[in-house]
Design a protein around this motif. Structure first.
Motif, mmCIF file in Angstrom:
data_model
loop_
_atom_site.group_PDB
_atom_site.id
_atom_site.type_symbol
_atom_site.label_atom_id
_atom_site.label_comp_id
_atom_site.label_asym_id
_atom_site.label_seq_id
_atom_site.Cartn_x
_atom_site.Cartn_y
_atom_site.Cartn_z
ATOM 1 N N GLY A 244 25.990 61.613 44.344
ATOM 2 C CA GLY A 244 25.278 60.384 44.640
ATOM 3 C C GLY A 244 24.687 60.367 46.028
ATOM 4 O O GLY A 244 24.809 61.337 46.779
ATOM 5 N N SER B 17 28.872 54.616 41.883
ATOM 6 C CA SER B 17 28.284 55.137 43.117
ATOM 7 C C SER B 17 27.606 56.480 42.917
ATOM 8 O O SER B 17 26.952 56.977 43.824
ATOM 9 C CB SER B 17 29.366 55.281 44.186
ATOM 10 O OG SER B 17 29.938 54.029 44.499
ATOM 11 N N TYR B 18 27.769 57.046 41.761
ATOM 12 C CA TYR B 18 27.263 58.392 41.506
ATOM 13 C C TYR B 18 26.203 58.368 40.415
ATOM 14 O O TYR B 18 26.414 57.809 39.345
ATOM 15 C CB TYR B 18 28.419 59.323 41.144
ATOM 16 C CG TYR B 18 29.455 59.345 42.251
ATOM 17 C CD1 TYR B 18 30.581 58.534 42.192
ATOM 18 C CD2 TYR B 18 29.266 60.135 43.387
ATOM 19 C CE1 TYR B 18 31.499 58.513 43.223
ATOM 20 C CE2 TYR B 18 30.183 60.126 44.423
ATOM 21 C CZ TYR B 18 31.299 59.311 44.336
ATOM 22 O OH TYR B 18 32.202 59.290 45.370
ATOM 23 N N ASP B 19 25.069 58.975 40.723
ATOM 24 C CA ASP B 19 23.911 58.890 39.842
ATOM 25 C C ASP B 19 23.787 60.053 38.871
ATOM 26 O O ASP B 19 23.123 59.933 37.844
ATOM 27 C CB ASP B 19 22.631 58.830 40.686
ATOM 28 C CG ASP B 19 22.653 57.674 41.670
ATOM 29 O OD1 ASP B 19 22.408 57.910 42.867
ATOM 30 O OD2 ASP B 19 22.911 56.544 41.213
ATOM 31 N N TYR B 20 24.379 61.169 39.216
ATOM 32 C CA TYR B 20 24.245 62.370 38.395
ATOM 33 C C TYR B 20 25.626 62.918 38.057
ATOM 34 O O TYR B 20 26.541 62.888 38.884
ATOM 35 C CB TYR B 20 23.418 63.433 39.123
ATOM 36 C CG TYR B 20 21.996 63.013 39.350
ATOM 37 C CD1 TYR B 20 21.628 62.384 40.530
ATOM 38 C CD2 TYR B 20 21.027 63.225 38.373
ATOM 39 C CE1 TYR B 20 20.322 61.976 40.734
ATOM 40 C CE2 TYR B 20 19.720 62.824 38.575
ATOM 41 C CZ TYR B 20 19.378 62.196 39.752
ATOM 42 O OH TYR B 20 18.090 61.789 39.951
ATOM 43 N N PHE C 218 22.546 65.952 47.867
ATOM 44 C CA PHE C 218 23.226 64.685 47.741
ATOM 45 C C PHE C 218 24.057 64.394 48.979
ATOM 46 O O PHE C 218 24.422 65.304 49.715
ATOM 47 C CB PHE C 218 24.127 64.692 46.498
ATOM 48 C CG PHE C 218 23.377 64.854 45.209
ATOM 49 C CD1 PHE C 218 23.209 66.110 44.650
ATOM 50 C CD2 PHE C 218 22.832 63.760 44.583
ATOM 51 C CE1 PHE C 218 22.508 66.270 43.460
ATOM 52 C CE2 PHE C 218 22.131 63.900 43.402
ATOM 53 C CZ PHE C 218 21.966 65.159 42.846
ATOM 54 N N ASN D 78 25.345 57.955 48.434
ATOM 55 C CA ASN D 78 26.132 57.250 49.431
ATOM 56 C C ASN D 78 26.664 58.189 50.498
ATOM 57 O O ASN D 78 27.187 59.261 50.184
ATOM 58 C CB ASN D 78 27.333 56.557 48.775
ATOM 59 C CG ASN D 78 26.902 55.415 47.883
ATOM 60 O OD1 ASN D 78 25.871 54.812 48.085
ATOM 61 N ND2 ASN D 78 27.703 55.135 46.869
#
Length: 121
Positions: free
Chosen positions: A96, A107-110, A29, A98
């Motif tokens: 994330g 902004s964070y996917d996990y 990430f 970014n």
């Protein structure tokens, strides 16, 4: 399969320290963050770090908490010092894509499952 696994939470007295770890697997990430949620409250941002080491902190942890990362281990840490009872919460790691670390949850996917931190008075 992408996983974020937090560890290091526990019970500590006021003024004590804890070090949280978040190990990522399945992919790399560009940024990581720590959020926390106290009972009856909304989840709030604590600190974030980018792949190149840029950091951002919530005002209430500046000077007490330090976020750091080990890119080789795909792991991010949160060193928490001078802990207060109001720091009691479940702490979540997030990751994330970014390059710039941000305070927004979007902004964070996990996300990890969380680790409990309890500070006794």
């Amino acid at each position: 399969q992408v996983q974020l696994v937090e560890s290091g939470g526990g019970l500590v007295q006021t003024g004590g320290s804890l070090r949280l770890s978040c190990a990522a697997s399945g992919r790399t990430f560009k940024s990581y963050a720590w959020f926390r949620q106290a009972p009856g409250k909304e989840r709030e941002f604590v600190a974030a770090i980018s792949w190149v080491g840029t950091t951002v902190y919530a005002d209430f942890v500046k000077g007490r908490f330090i976020i750091s990362g080990d890119n080789a281990k795909n792991t991010v840490y949160l060193q928490m010092n001078s802990l207060k009872p109001e720091d009691t919460a479940v702490y979540y790691c997030a990751a994330g894509a970014n390059w710039i670390p941000t305070m927004g949850e979007g902004s964070y996917d996990y996300w990890g499952q969380g680790t409990q931190v309890t500070v006794s008075s």
